[in-house]
Design an enzyme around this catalytic site. Sequence first.
Site, PDB file in Angstrom:
ATOM      1  N   SER A  51       0.829  -1.197   0.000  1.00  0.00           N
ATOM      2  CA  SER A  51       0.000   0.000   0.000  1.00  0.00           C
ATOM      3  C   SER A  51       0.873   1.260   0.000  1.00  0.00           C
ATOM      4  O   SER A  51       1.693   1.450  -0.877  1.00  0.00           O
ATOM      5  CB  SER A  51      -0.964  -0.047   1.185  1.00  0.00           C
ATOM      6  OG  SER A  51      -2.030   0.844   1.013  1.00  0.00           O
ATOM      7  N   ASP A 165      -5.275  -3.866  -2.397  1.00  0.00           N
ATOM      8  CA  ASP A 165      -4.283  -3.496  -1.390  1.00  0.00           C
ATOM      9  C   ASP A 165      -3.544  -4.707  -0.815  1.00  0.00           C
ATOM     10  O   ASP A 165      -4.159  -5.642  -0.299  1.00  0.00           O
ATOM     11  CB  ASP A 165      -5.013  -2.753  -0.266  1.00  0.00           C
ATOM     12  CG  ASP A 165      -4.088  -2.043   0.691  1.00  0.00           C
ATOM     13  OD1 ASP A 165      -2.973  -2.532   0.938  1.00  0.00           O
ATOM     14  OD2 ASP A 165      -4.488  -0.980   1.194  1.00  0.00           O
TER      15      ASP A 165
END
Length: 312
Positions: A51, A165
């Site tokens: 991320s 993510d």
Amino acid sequence: MAQPGSSARPAKARTVSLVLGSGGARGLAHIGVIEELEAHGYEIRAIAGSSMGALVGGIFAMGELTTYRDWVEGLSQTDVVSLLDWSFSSGGMIRGDKLIRKLKDLVGDSDIEDLPISYTAVAVDIERGREIWMSDGPLFDAIRASIAIPAVFAPHRYRGRTLVDGGLLNPVPVAPTLRTLTDLTIVVDVNGPTSATAEDQDEDQDVGDDEAEESGVLRRMLGYVESLGMNGTPTAEGMALSEVLMRSLETMQGALTRHHLAVFRPDLVISIPKNTCMVHEFHKARPVIELGRKTTRERLQAIGDENAGTPY
């Protein structure tokens, strides 16, 4: 990159595999961590990130961290909102294309295999339920996939896969760095235990008239989007849908982080409190980056680094 005026260096540079964790705007602390490590003579040879860790790590690997830091420190809350391309049909509230275009305009683009250091972005194949290591191909495809927070950013379709993510399965991806032989493995966890100091600093911040007017813009827009599908009805506890989602993800990632750290046992963990800022508060870049520097300096002191106390 050493701070201006710094001349202190250990007698022998130490090589580092650096693991940068997920955590939204708290991931800006990674910038301060990297700059402080380099100021003390550590040579970063491998980076793996999930991320926001993938984003900061990738830009550092390109050699453009200073450019990114200067830009992000100048963002107001209105600037942050202006980078969001809202969507109601792409699998997330934000498409993310506008942000990626801005970053490419700011720092350029590169293929991962052309970077001067080993780099891996971690994403999750949401259809197969598998962790994906992205260590070749266009850098910003890897970053875009890794930052696709479920229900917030639209998933990224890449090489026939639907990616989200990386923090969903691996918020601190140590394993990809094991391919590179270095002296130390350092993990930066930006979902660390809450800190009363962080809360006090947030409450004591001076807010000017312009910032006060901008304050809450993103929260109000998220609330509006939620109301379209939820009739504006809060949960029984009075929490908005976005807050429930973010707290749930943070709780899950906290448990996964503890598991990964117990399994891989890195040489050093630099922990940033999860209440440093909210995941969307990129307008707080300057204090978050400085917290990364300060926390790194303190951790180096704790392990006896000979230059950790040098003021910059």
